[in-house]
Motif scaffolding. Sequence first.
Motif: not given
Lengths: 340, 340
Positions: A77, A79-80, A83-84, A87, A97-99
């Motif tokens: 949970a 992590l988002l 990332i958000e 981004a 953004v390359l994941l």
Amino acid sequence: MVAFTSKDVARAAGVSQSTVSYVMSGKRPISQRTRLRVLAAIEELTYEPNAGARALASQRTSVIGLVVPFGPAADTAGLLPFIETIASSARARDHEVLLVTADEGSAGLRRLAGRSLCDAIVLMDILAHDDRIPVAASLRVPVILIGVPDDPAGLPCVDLDFPMAARMAVDELAATGHDRLVFIGYSAGFMSRGFNFVRRFLDAAEAAADRHGIPHKTVAPVEWGRAAAEKAVDRALAGRRKGRLGLVVPHSTTIQPVLNALSARGVVPGRDISVIGLCTDATAAETEPPVSNISSEPRDVSRRAMQTLFQLLDSDGPTRPTIELVPPRYTRRRTTIPQP
Amino acid sequence: MVAFTSKDVARAAGVSQSTVSYVMSGKRPISQRTRLRVLAAIEELTYEPNAGARALASQRTSVIGLVVPFGPAADTAGLLPFIETIASSARARDHEVLLVTADEGSAGLRRLAGRSLCDAIVLMDILAHDDRIPVAASLRVPVILIGVPDDPAGLPCVDLDFPMAARMAVDELAATGHDRLVFIGYSAGFMSRGFNFVRRFLDAAEAAADRHGIPHKTVAPVEWGRAAAEKAVDRALAGRRKGRLGLVVPHSTTIQPVLNALSARGVVPGRDISVIGLCTDATAAETEPPVSNISSEPRDVSRRAMQTLFQLLDSDGPTRPTIELVPPRYTRRRTTIPQP
DNA sequence: TTGTAAGCGTTATCAC
DNA sequence: GTGATAACGCTTACAA
């Protein structure tokens, strides 16, 4: 249905291809008249520049590589928000953004840099001794770490100020008259995987308690899940007597199970015992009851990371590396006993 | 510290640049002898092909664009298994994943295709009437939808079989002798945003209950959070009498609050009442108590989506569009009353 | 203020 | 089986 090129735009606007390029980049003055003609043509043809060609010619991809800790190890949970935020920071500077998932290890890093897939890399979920650090440090692109390894090898780091978080929790419990503290540790897996924020947090917590002269103990390791939380709570409550007991729970996913275990034992958080968790405000607001918390500020951490990353990118001379620690905030909710 | 190119490899191996290319792609027979020389040179120089140049020359980027539903609307926890599975499917086919957040709307899609940033797009979090569908359908790259809009406009869709999920829940409760059912609906926000799996689920649930001749009611909308869950539970329990009551909770994040509310009212799930949730198995195992669940199978859904996407990419003639519905699975855990 | 032209590092079509 | 060589679409000196 093939895409238009800058050549098409140039022809449509009656200018040269380079003029189109300069209109888009603003790297040289263009007369109002031609600028408008070019922009009109771009609009007209819904022209978009080809990313590959642009990368090839300019040696910059406008892509940020993001290495995320997926897999079973991930705090699914938490992590988002990272990332958000990463981004949207990237988008704000017109970058993609390359994941890449962490299970690729160093190979993923080499690929990102070797193939010129990105201009810079954000590496999350850093271990105390992380194999990827020396590799990351040797790449042609700047890398920023979210987390602080024992040896950053010259790479800039950003992370929450875990020692400060620990001190804040202890200071708060001290200020509200608690006379015994228990720190709920992390799981053995976490420890052995080498996340050193664990030690940084617990060390600071113990030191702070000592400074206040408050007796304390640390219950660790605490595995993930209900059963482990109950065992930990039993150990925390063992030999309980009069006075105010404060629990500090630094592992986000352990908080709710601990609250459940306390309630199940008839010990009401916020009345009979105080609990302070380390987690995001969003998570804290959702626990039952809402846990007083030191916020782990993933958004702040990510934002700062992206700021320094873009600074590195702008002034491409190697700036001297930094360790930025983001201060947490304390929010009192329902699980702490107020001042007498 | 500049990267080597295929020219360098060619020189080192004493062959032409095109031979290096053909060794890497395998698109033409190469003698064992030269192949080995080239591979040795590649190894020696740790050569990696430049992605931009490759994309420019070959018209294929080897990148999959992934549009994820971040922002406040996102089901923060449920998202990761999708992303993770998509990322690893992509890697298995030597593709990268470019992340775009849904808040960019159609502009993000246009950019992805217009700039040739990717070869194909995965679009998540599809609404019944989704502005992005017509745009997506007009792009030069294949797009696959995770979710089923009212009008897919010819785009292939993959999603969980929500009607089947509803039937499975109802059938199970019917088979275990329940004589009254309550379906806990979704939040008004969800409804109005137009996620039509909501209606698909509830309609199928009601139809199934009718087929079994079991009286049922649907409590909706149910907002997000504790208070709303309690209200919903009160409405569900209203006029409760002898017999077996079964609750179906299709919204992942509502399950735990509902279980809490029941317990708080002295109604023990698995003894006094049955609860079946719709969520991932991982989530179900973590609820307190572990909820019997219809699994939402994000990994299966993602895997299938990537499979059909790569099929589209391989046979680049437009295959006829499909709607693939992935069957859920039922797992009995602790919240359902067993057969008498 | 604008145009010309030489790359950028691959791929793929011709030749041989 | 292998080697030249012309694209691919853009950026950026260098000229004018």
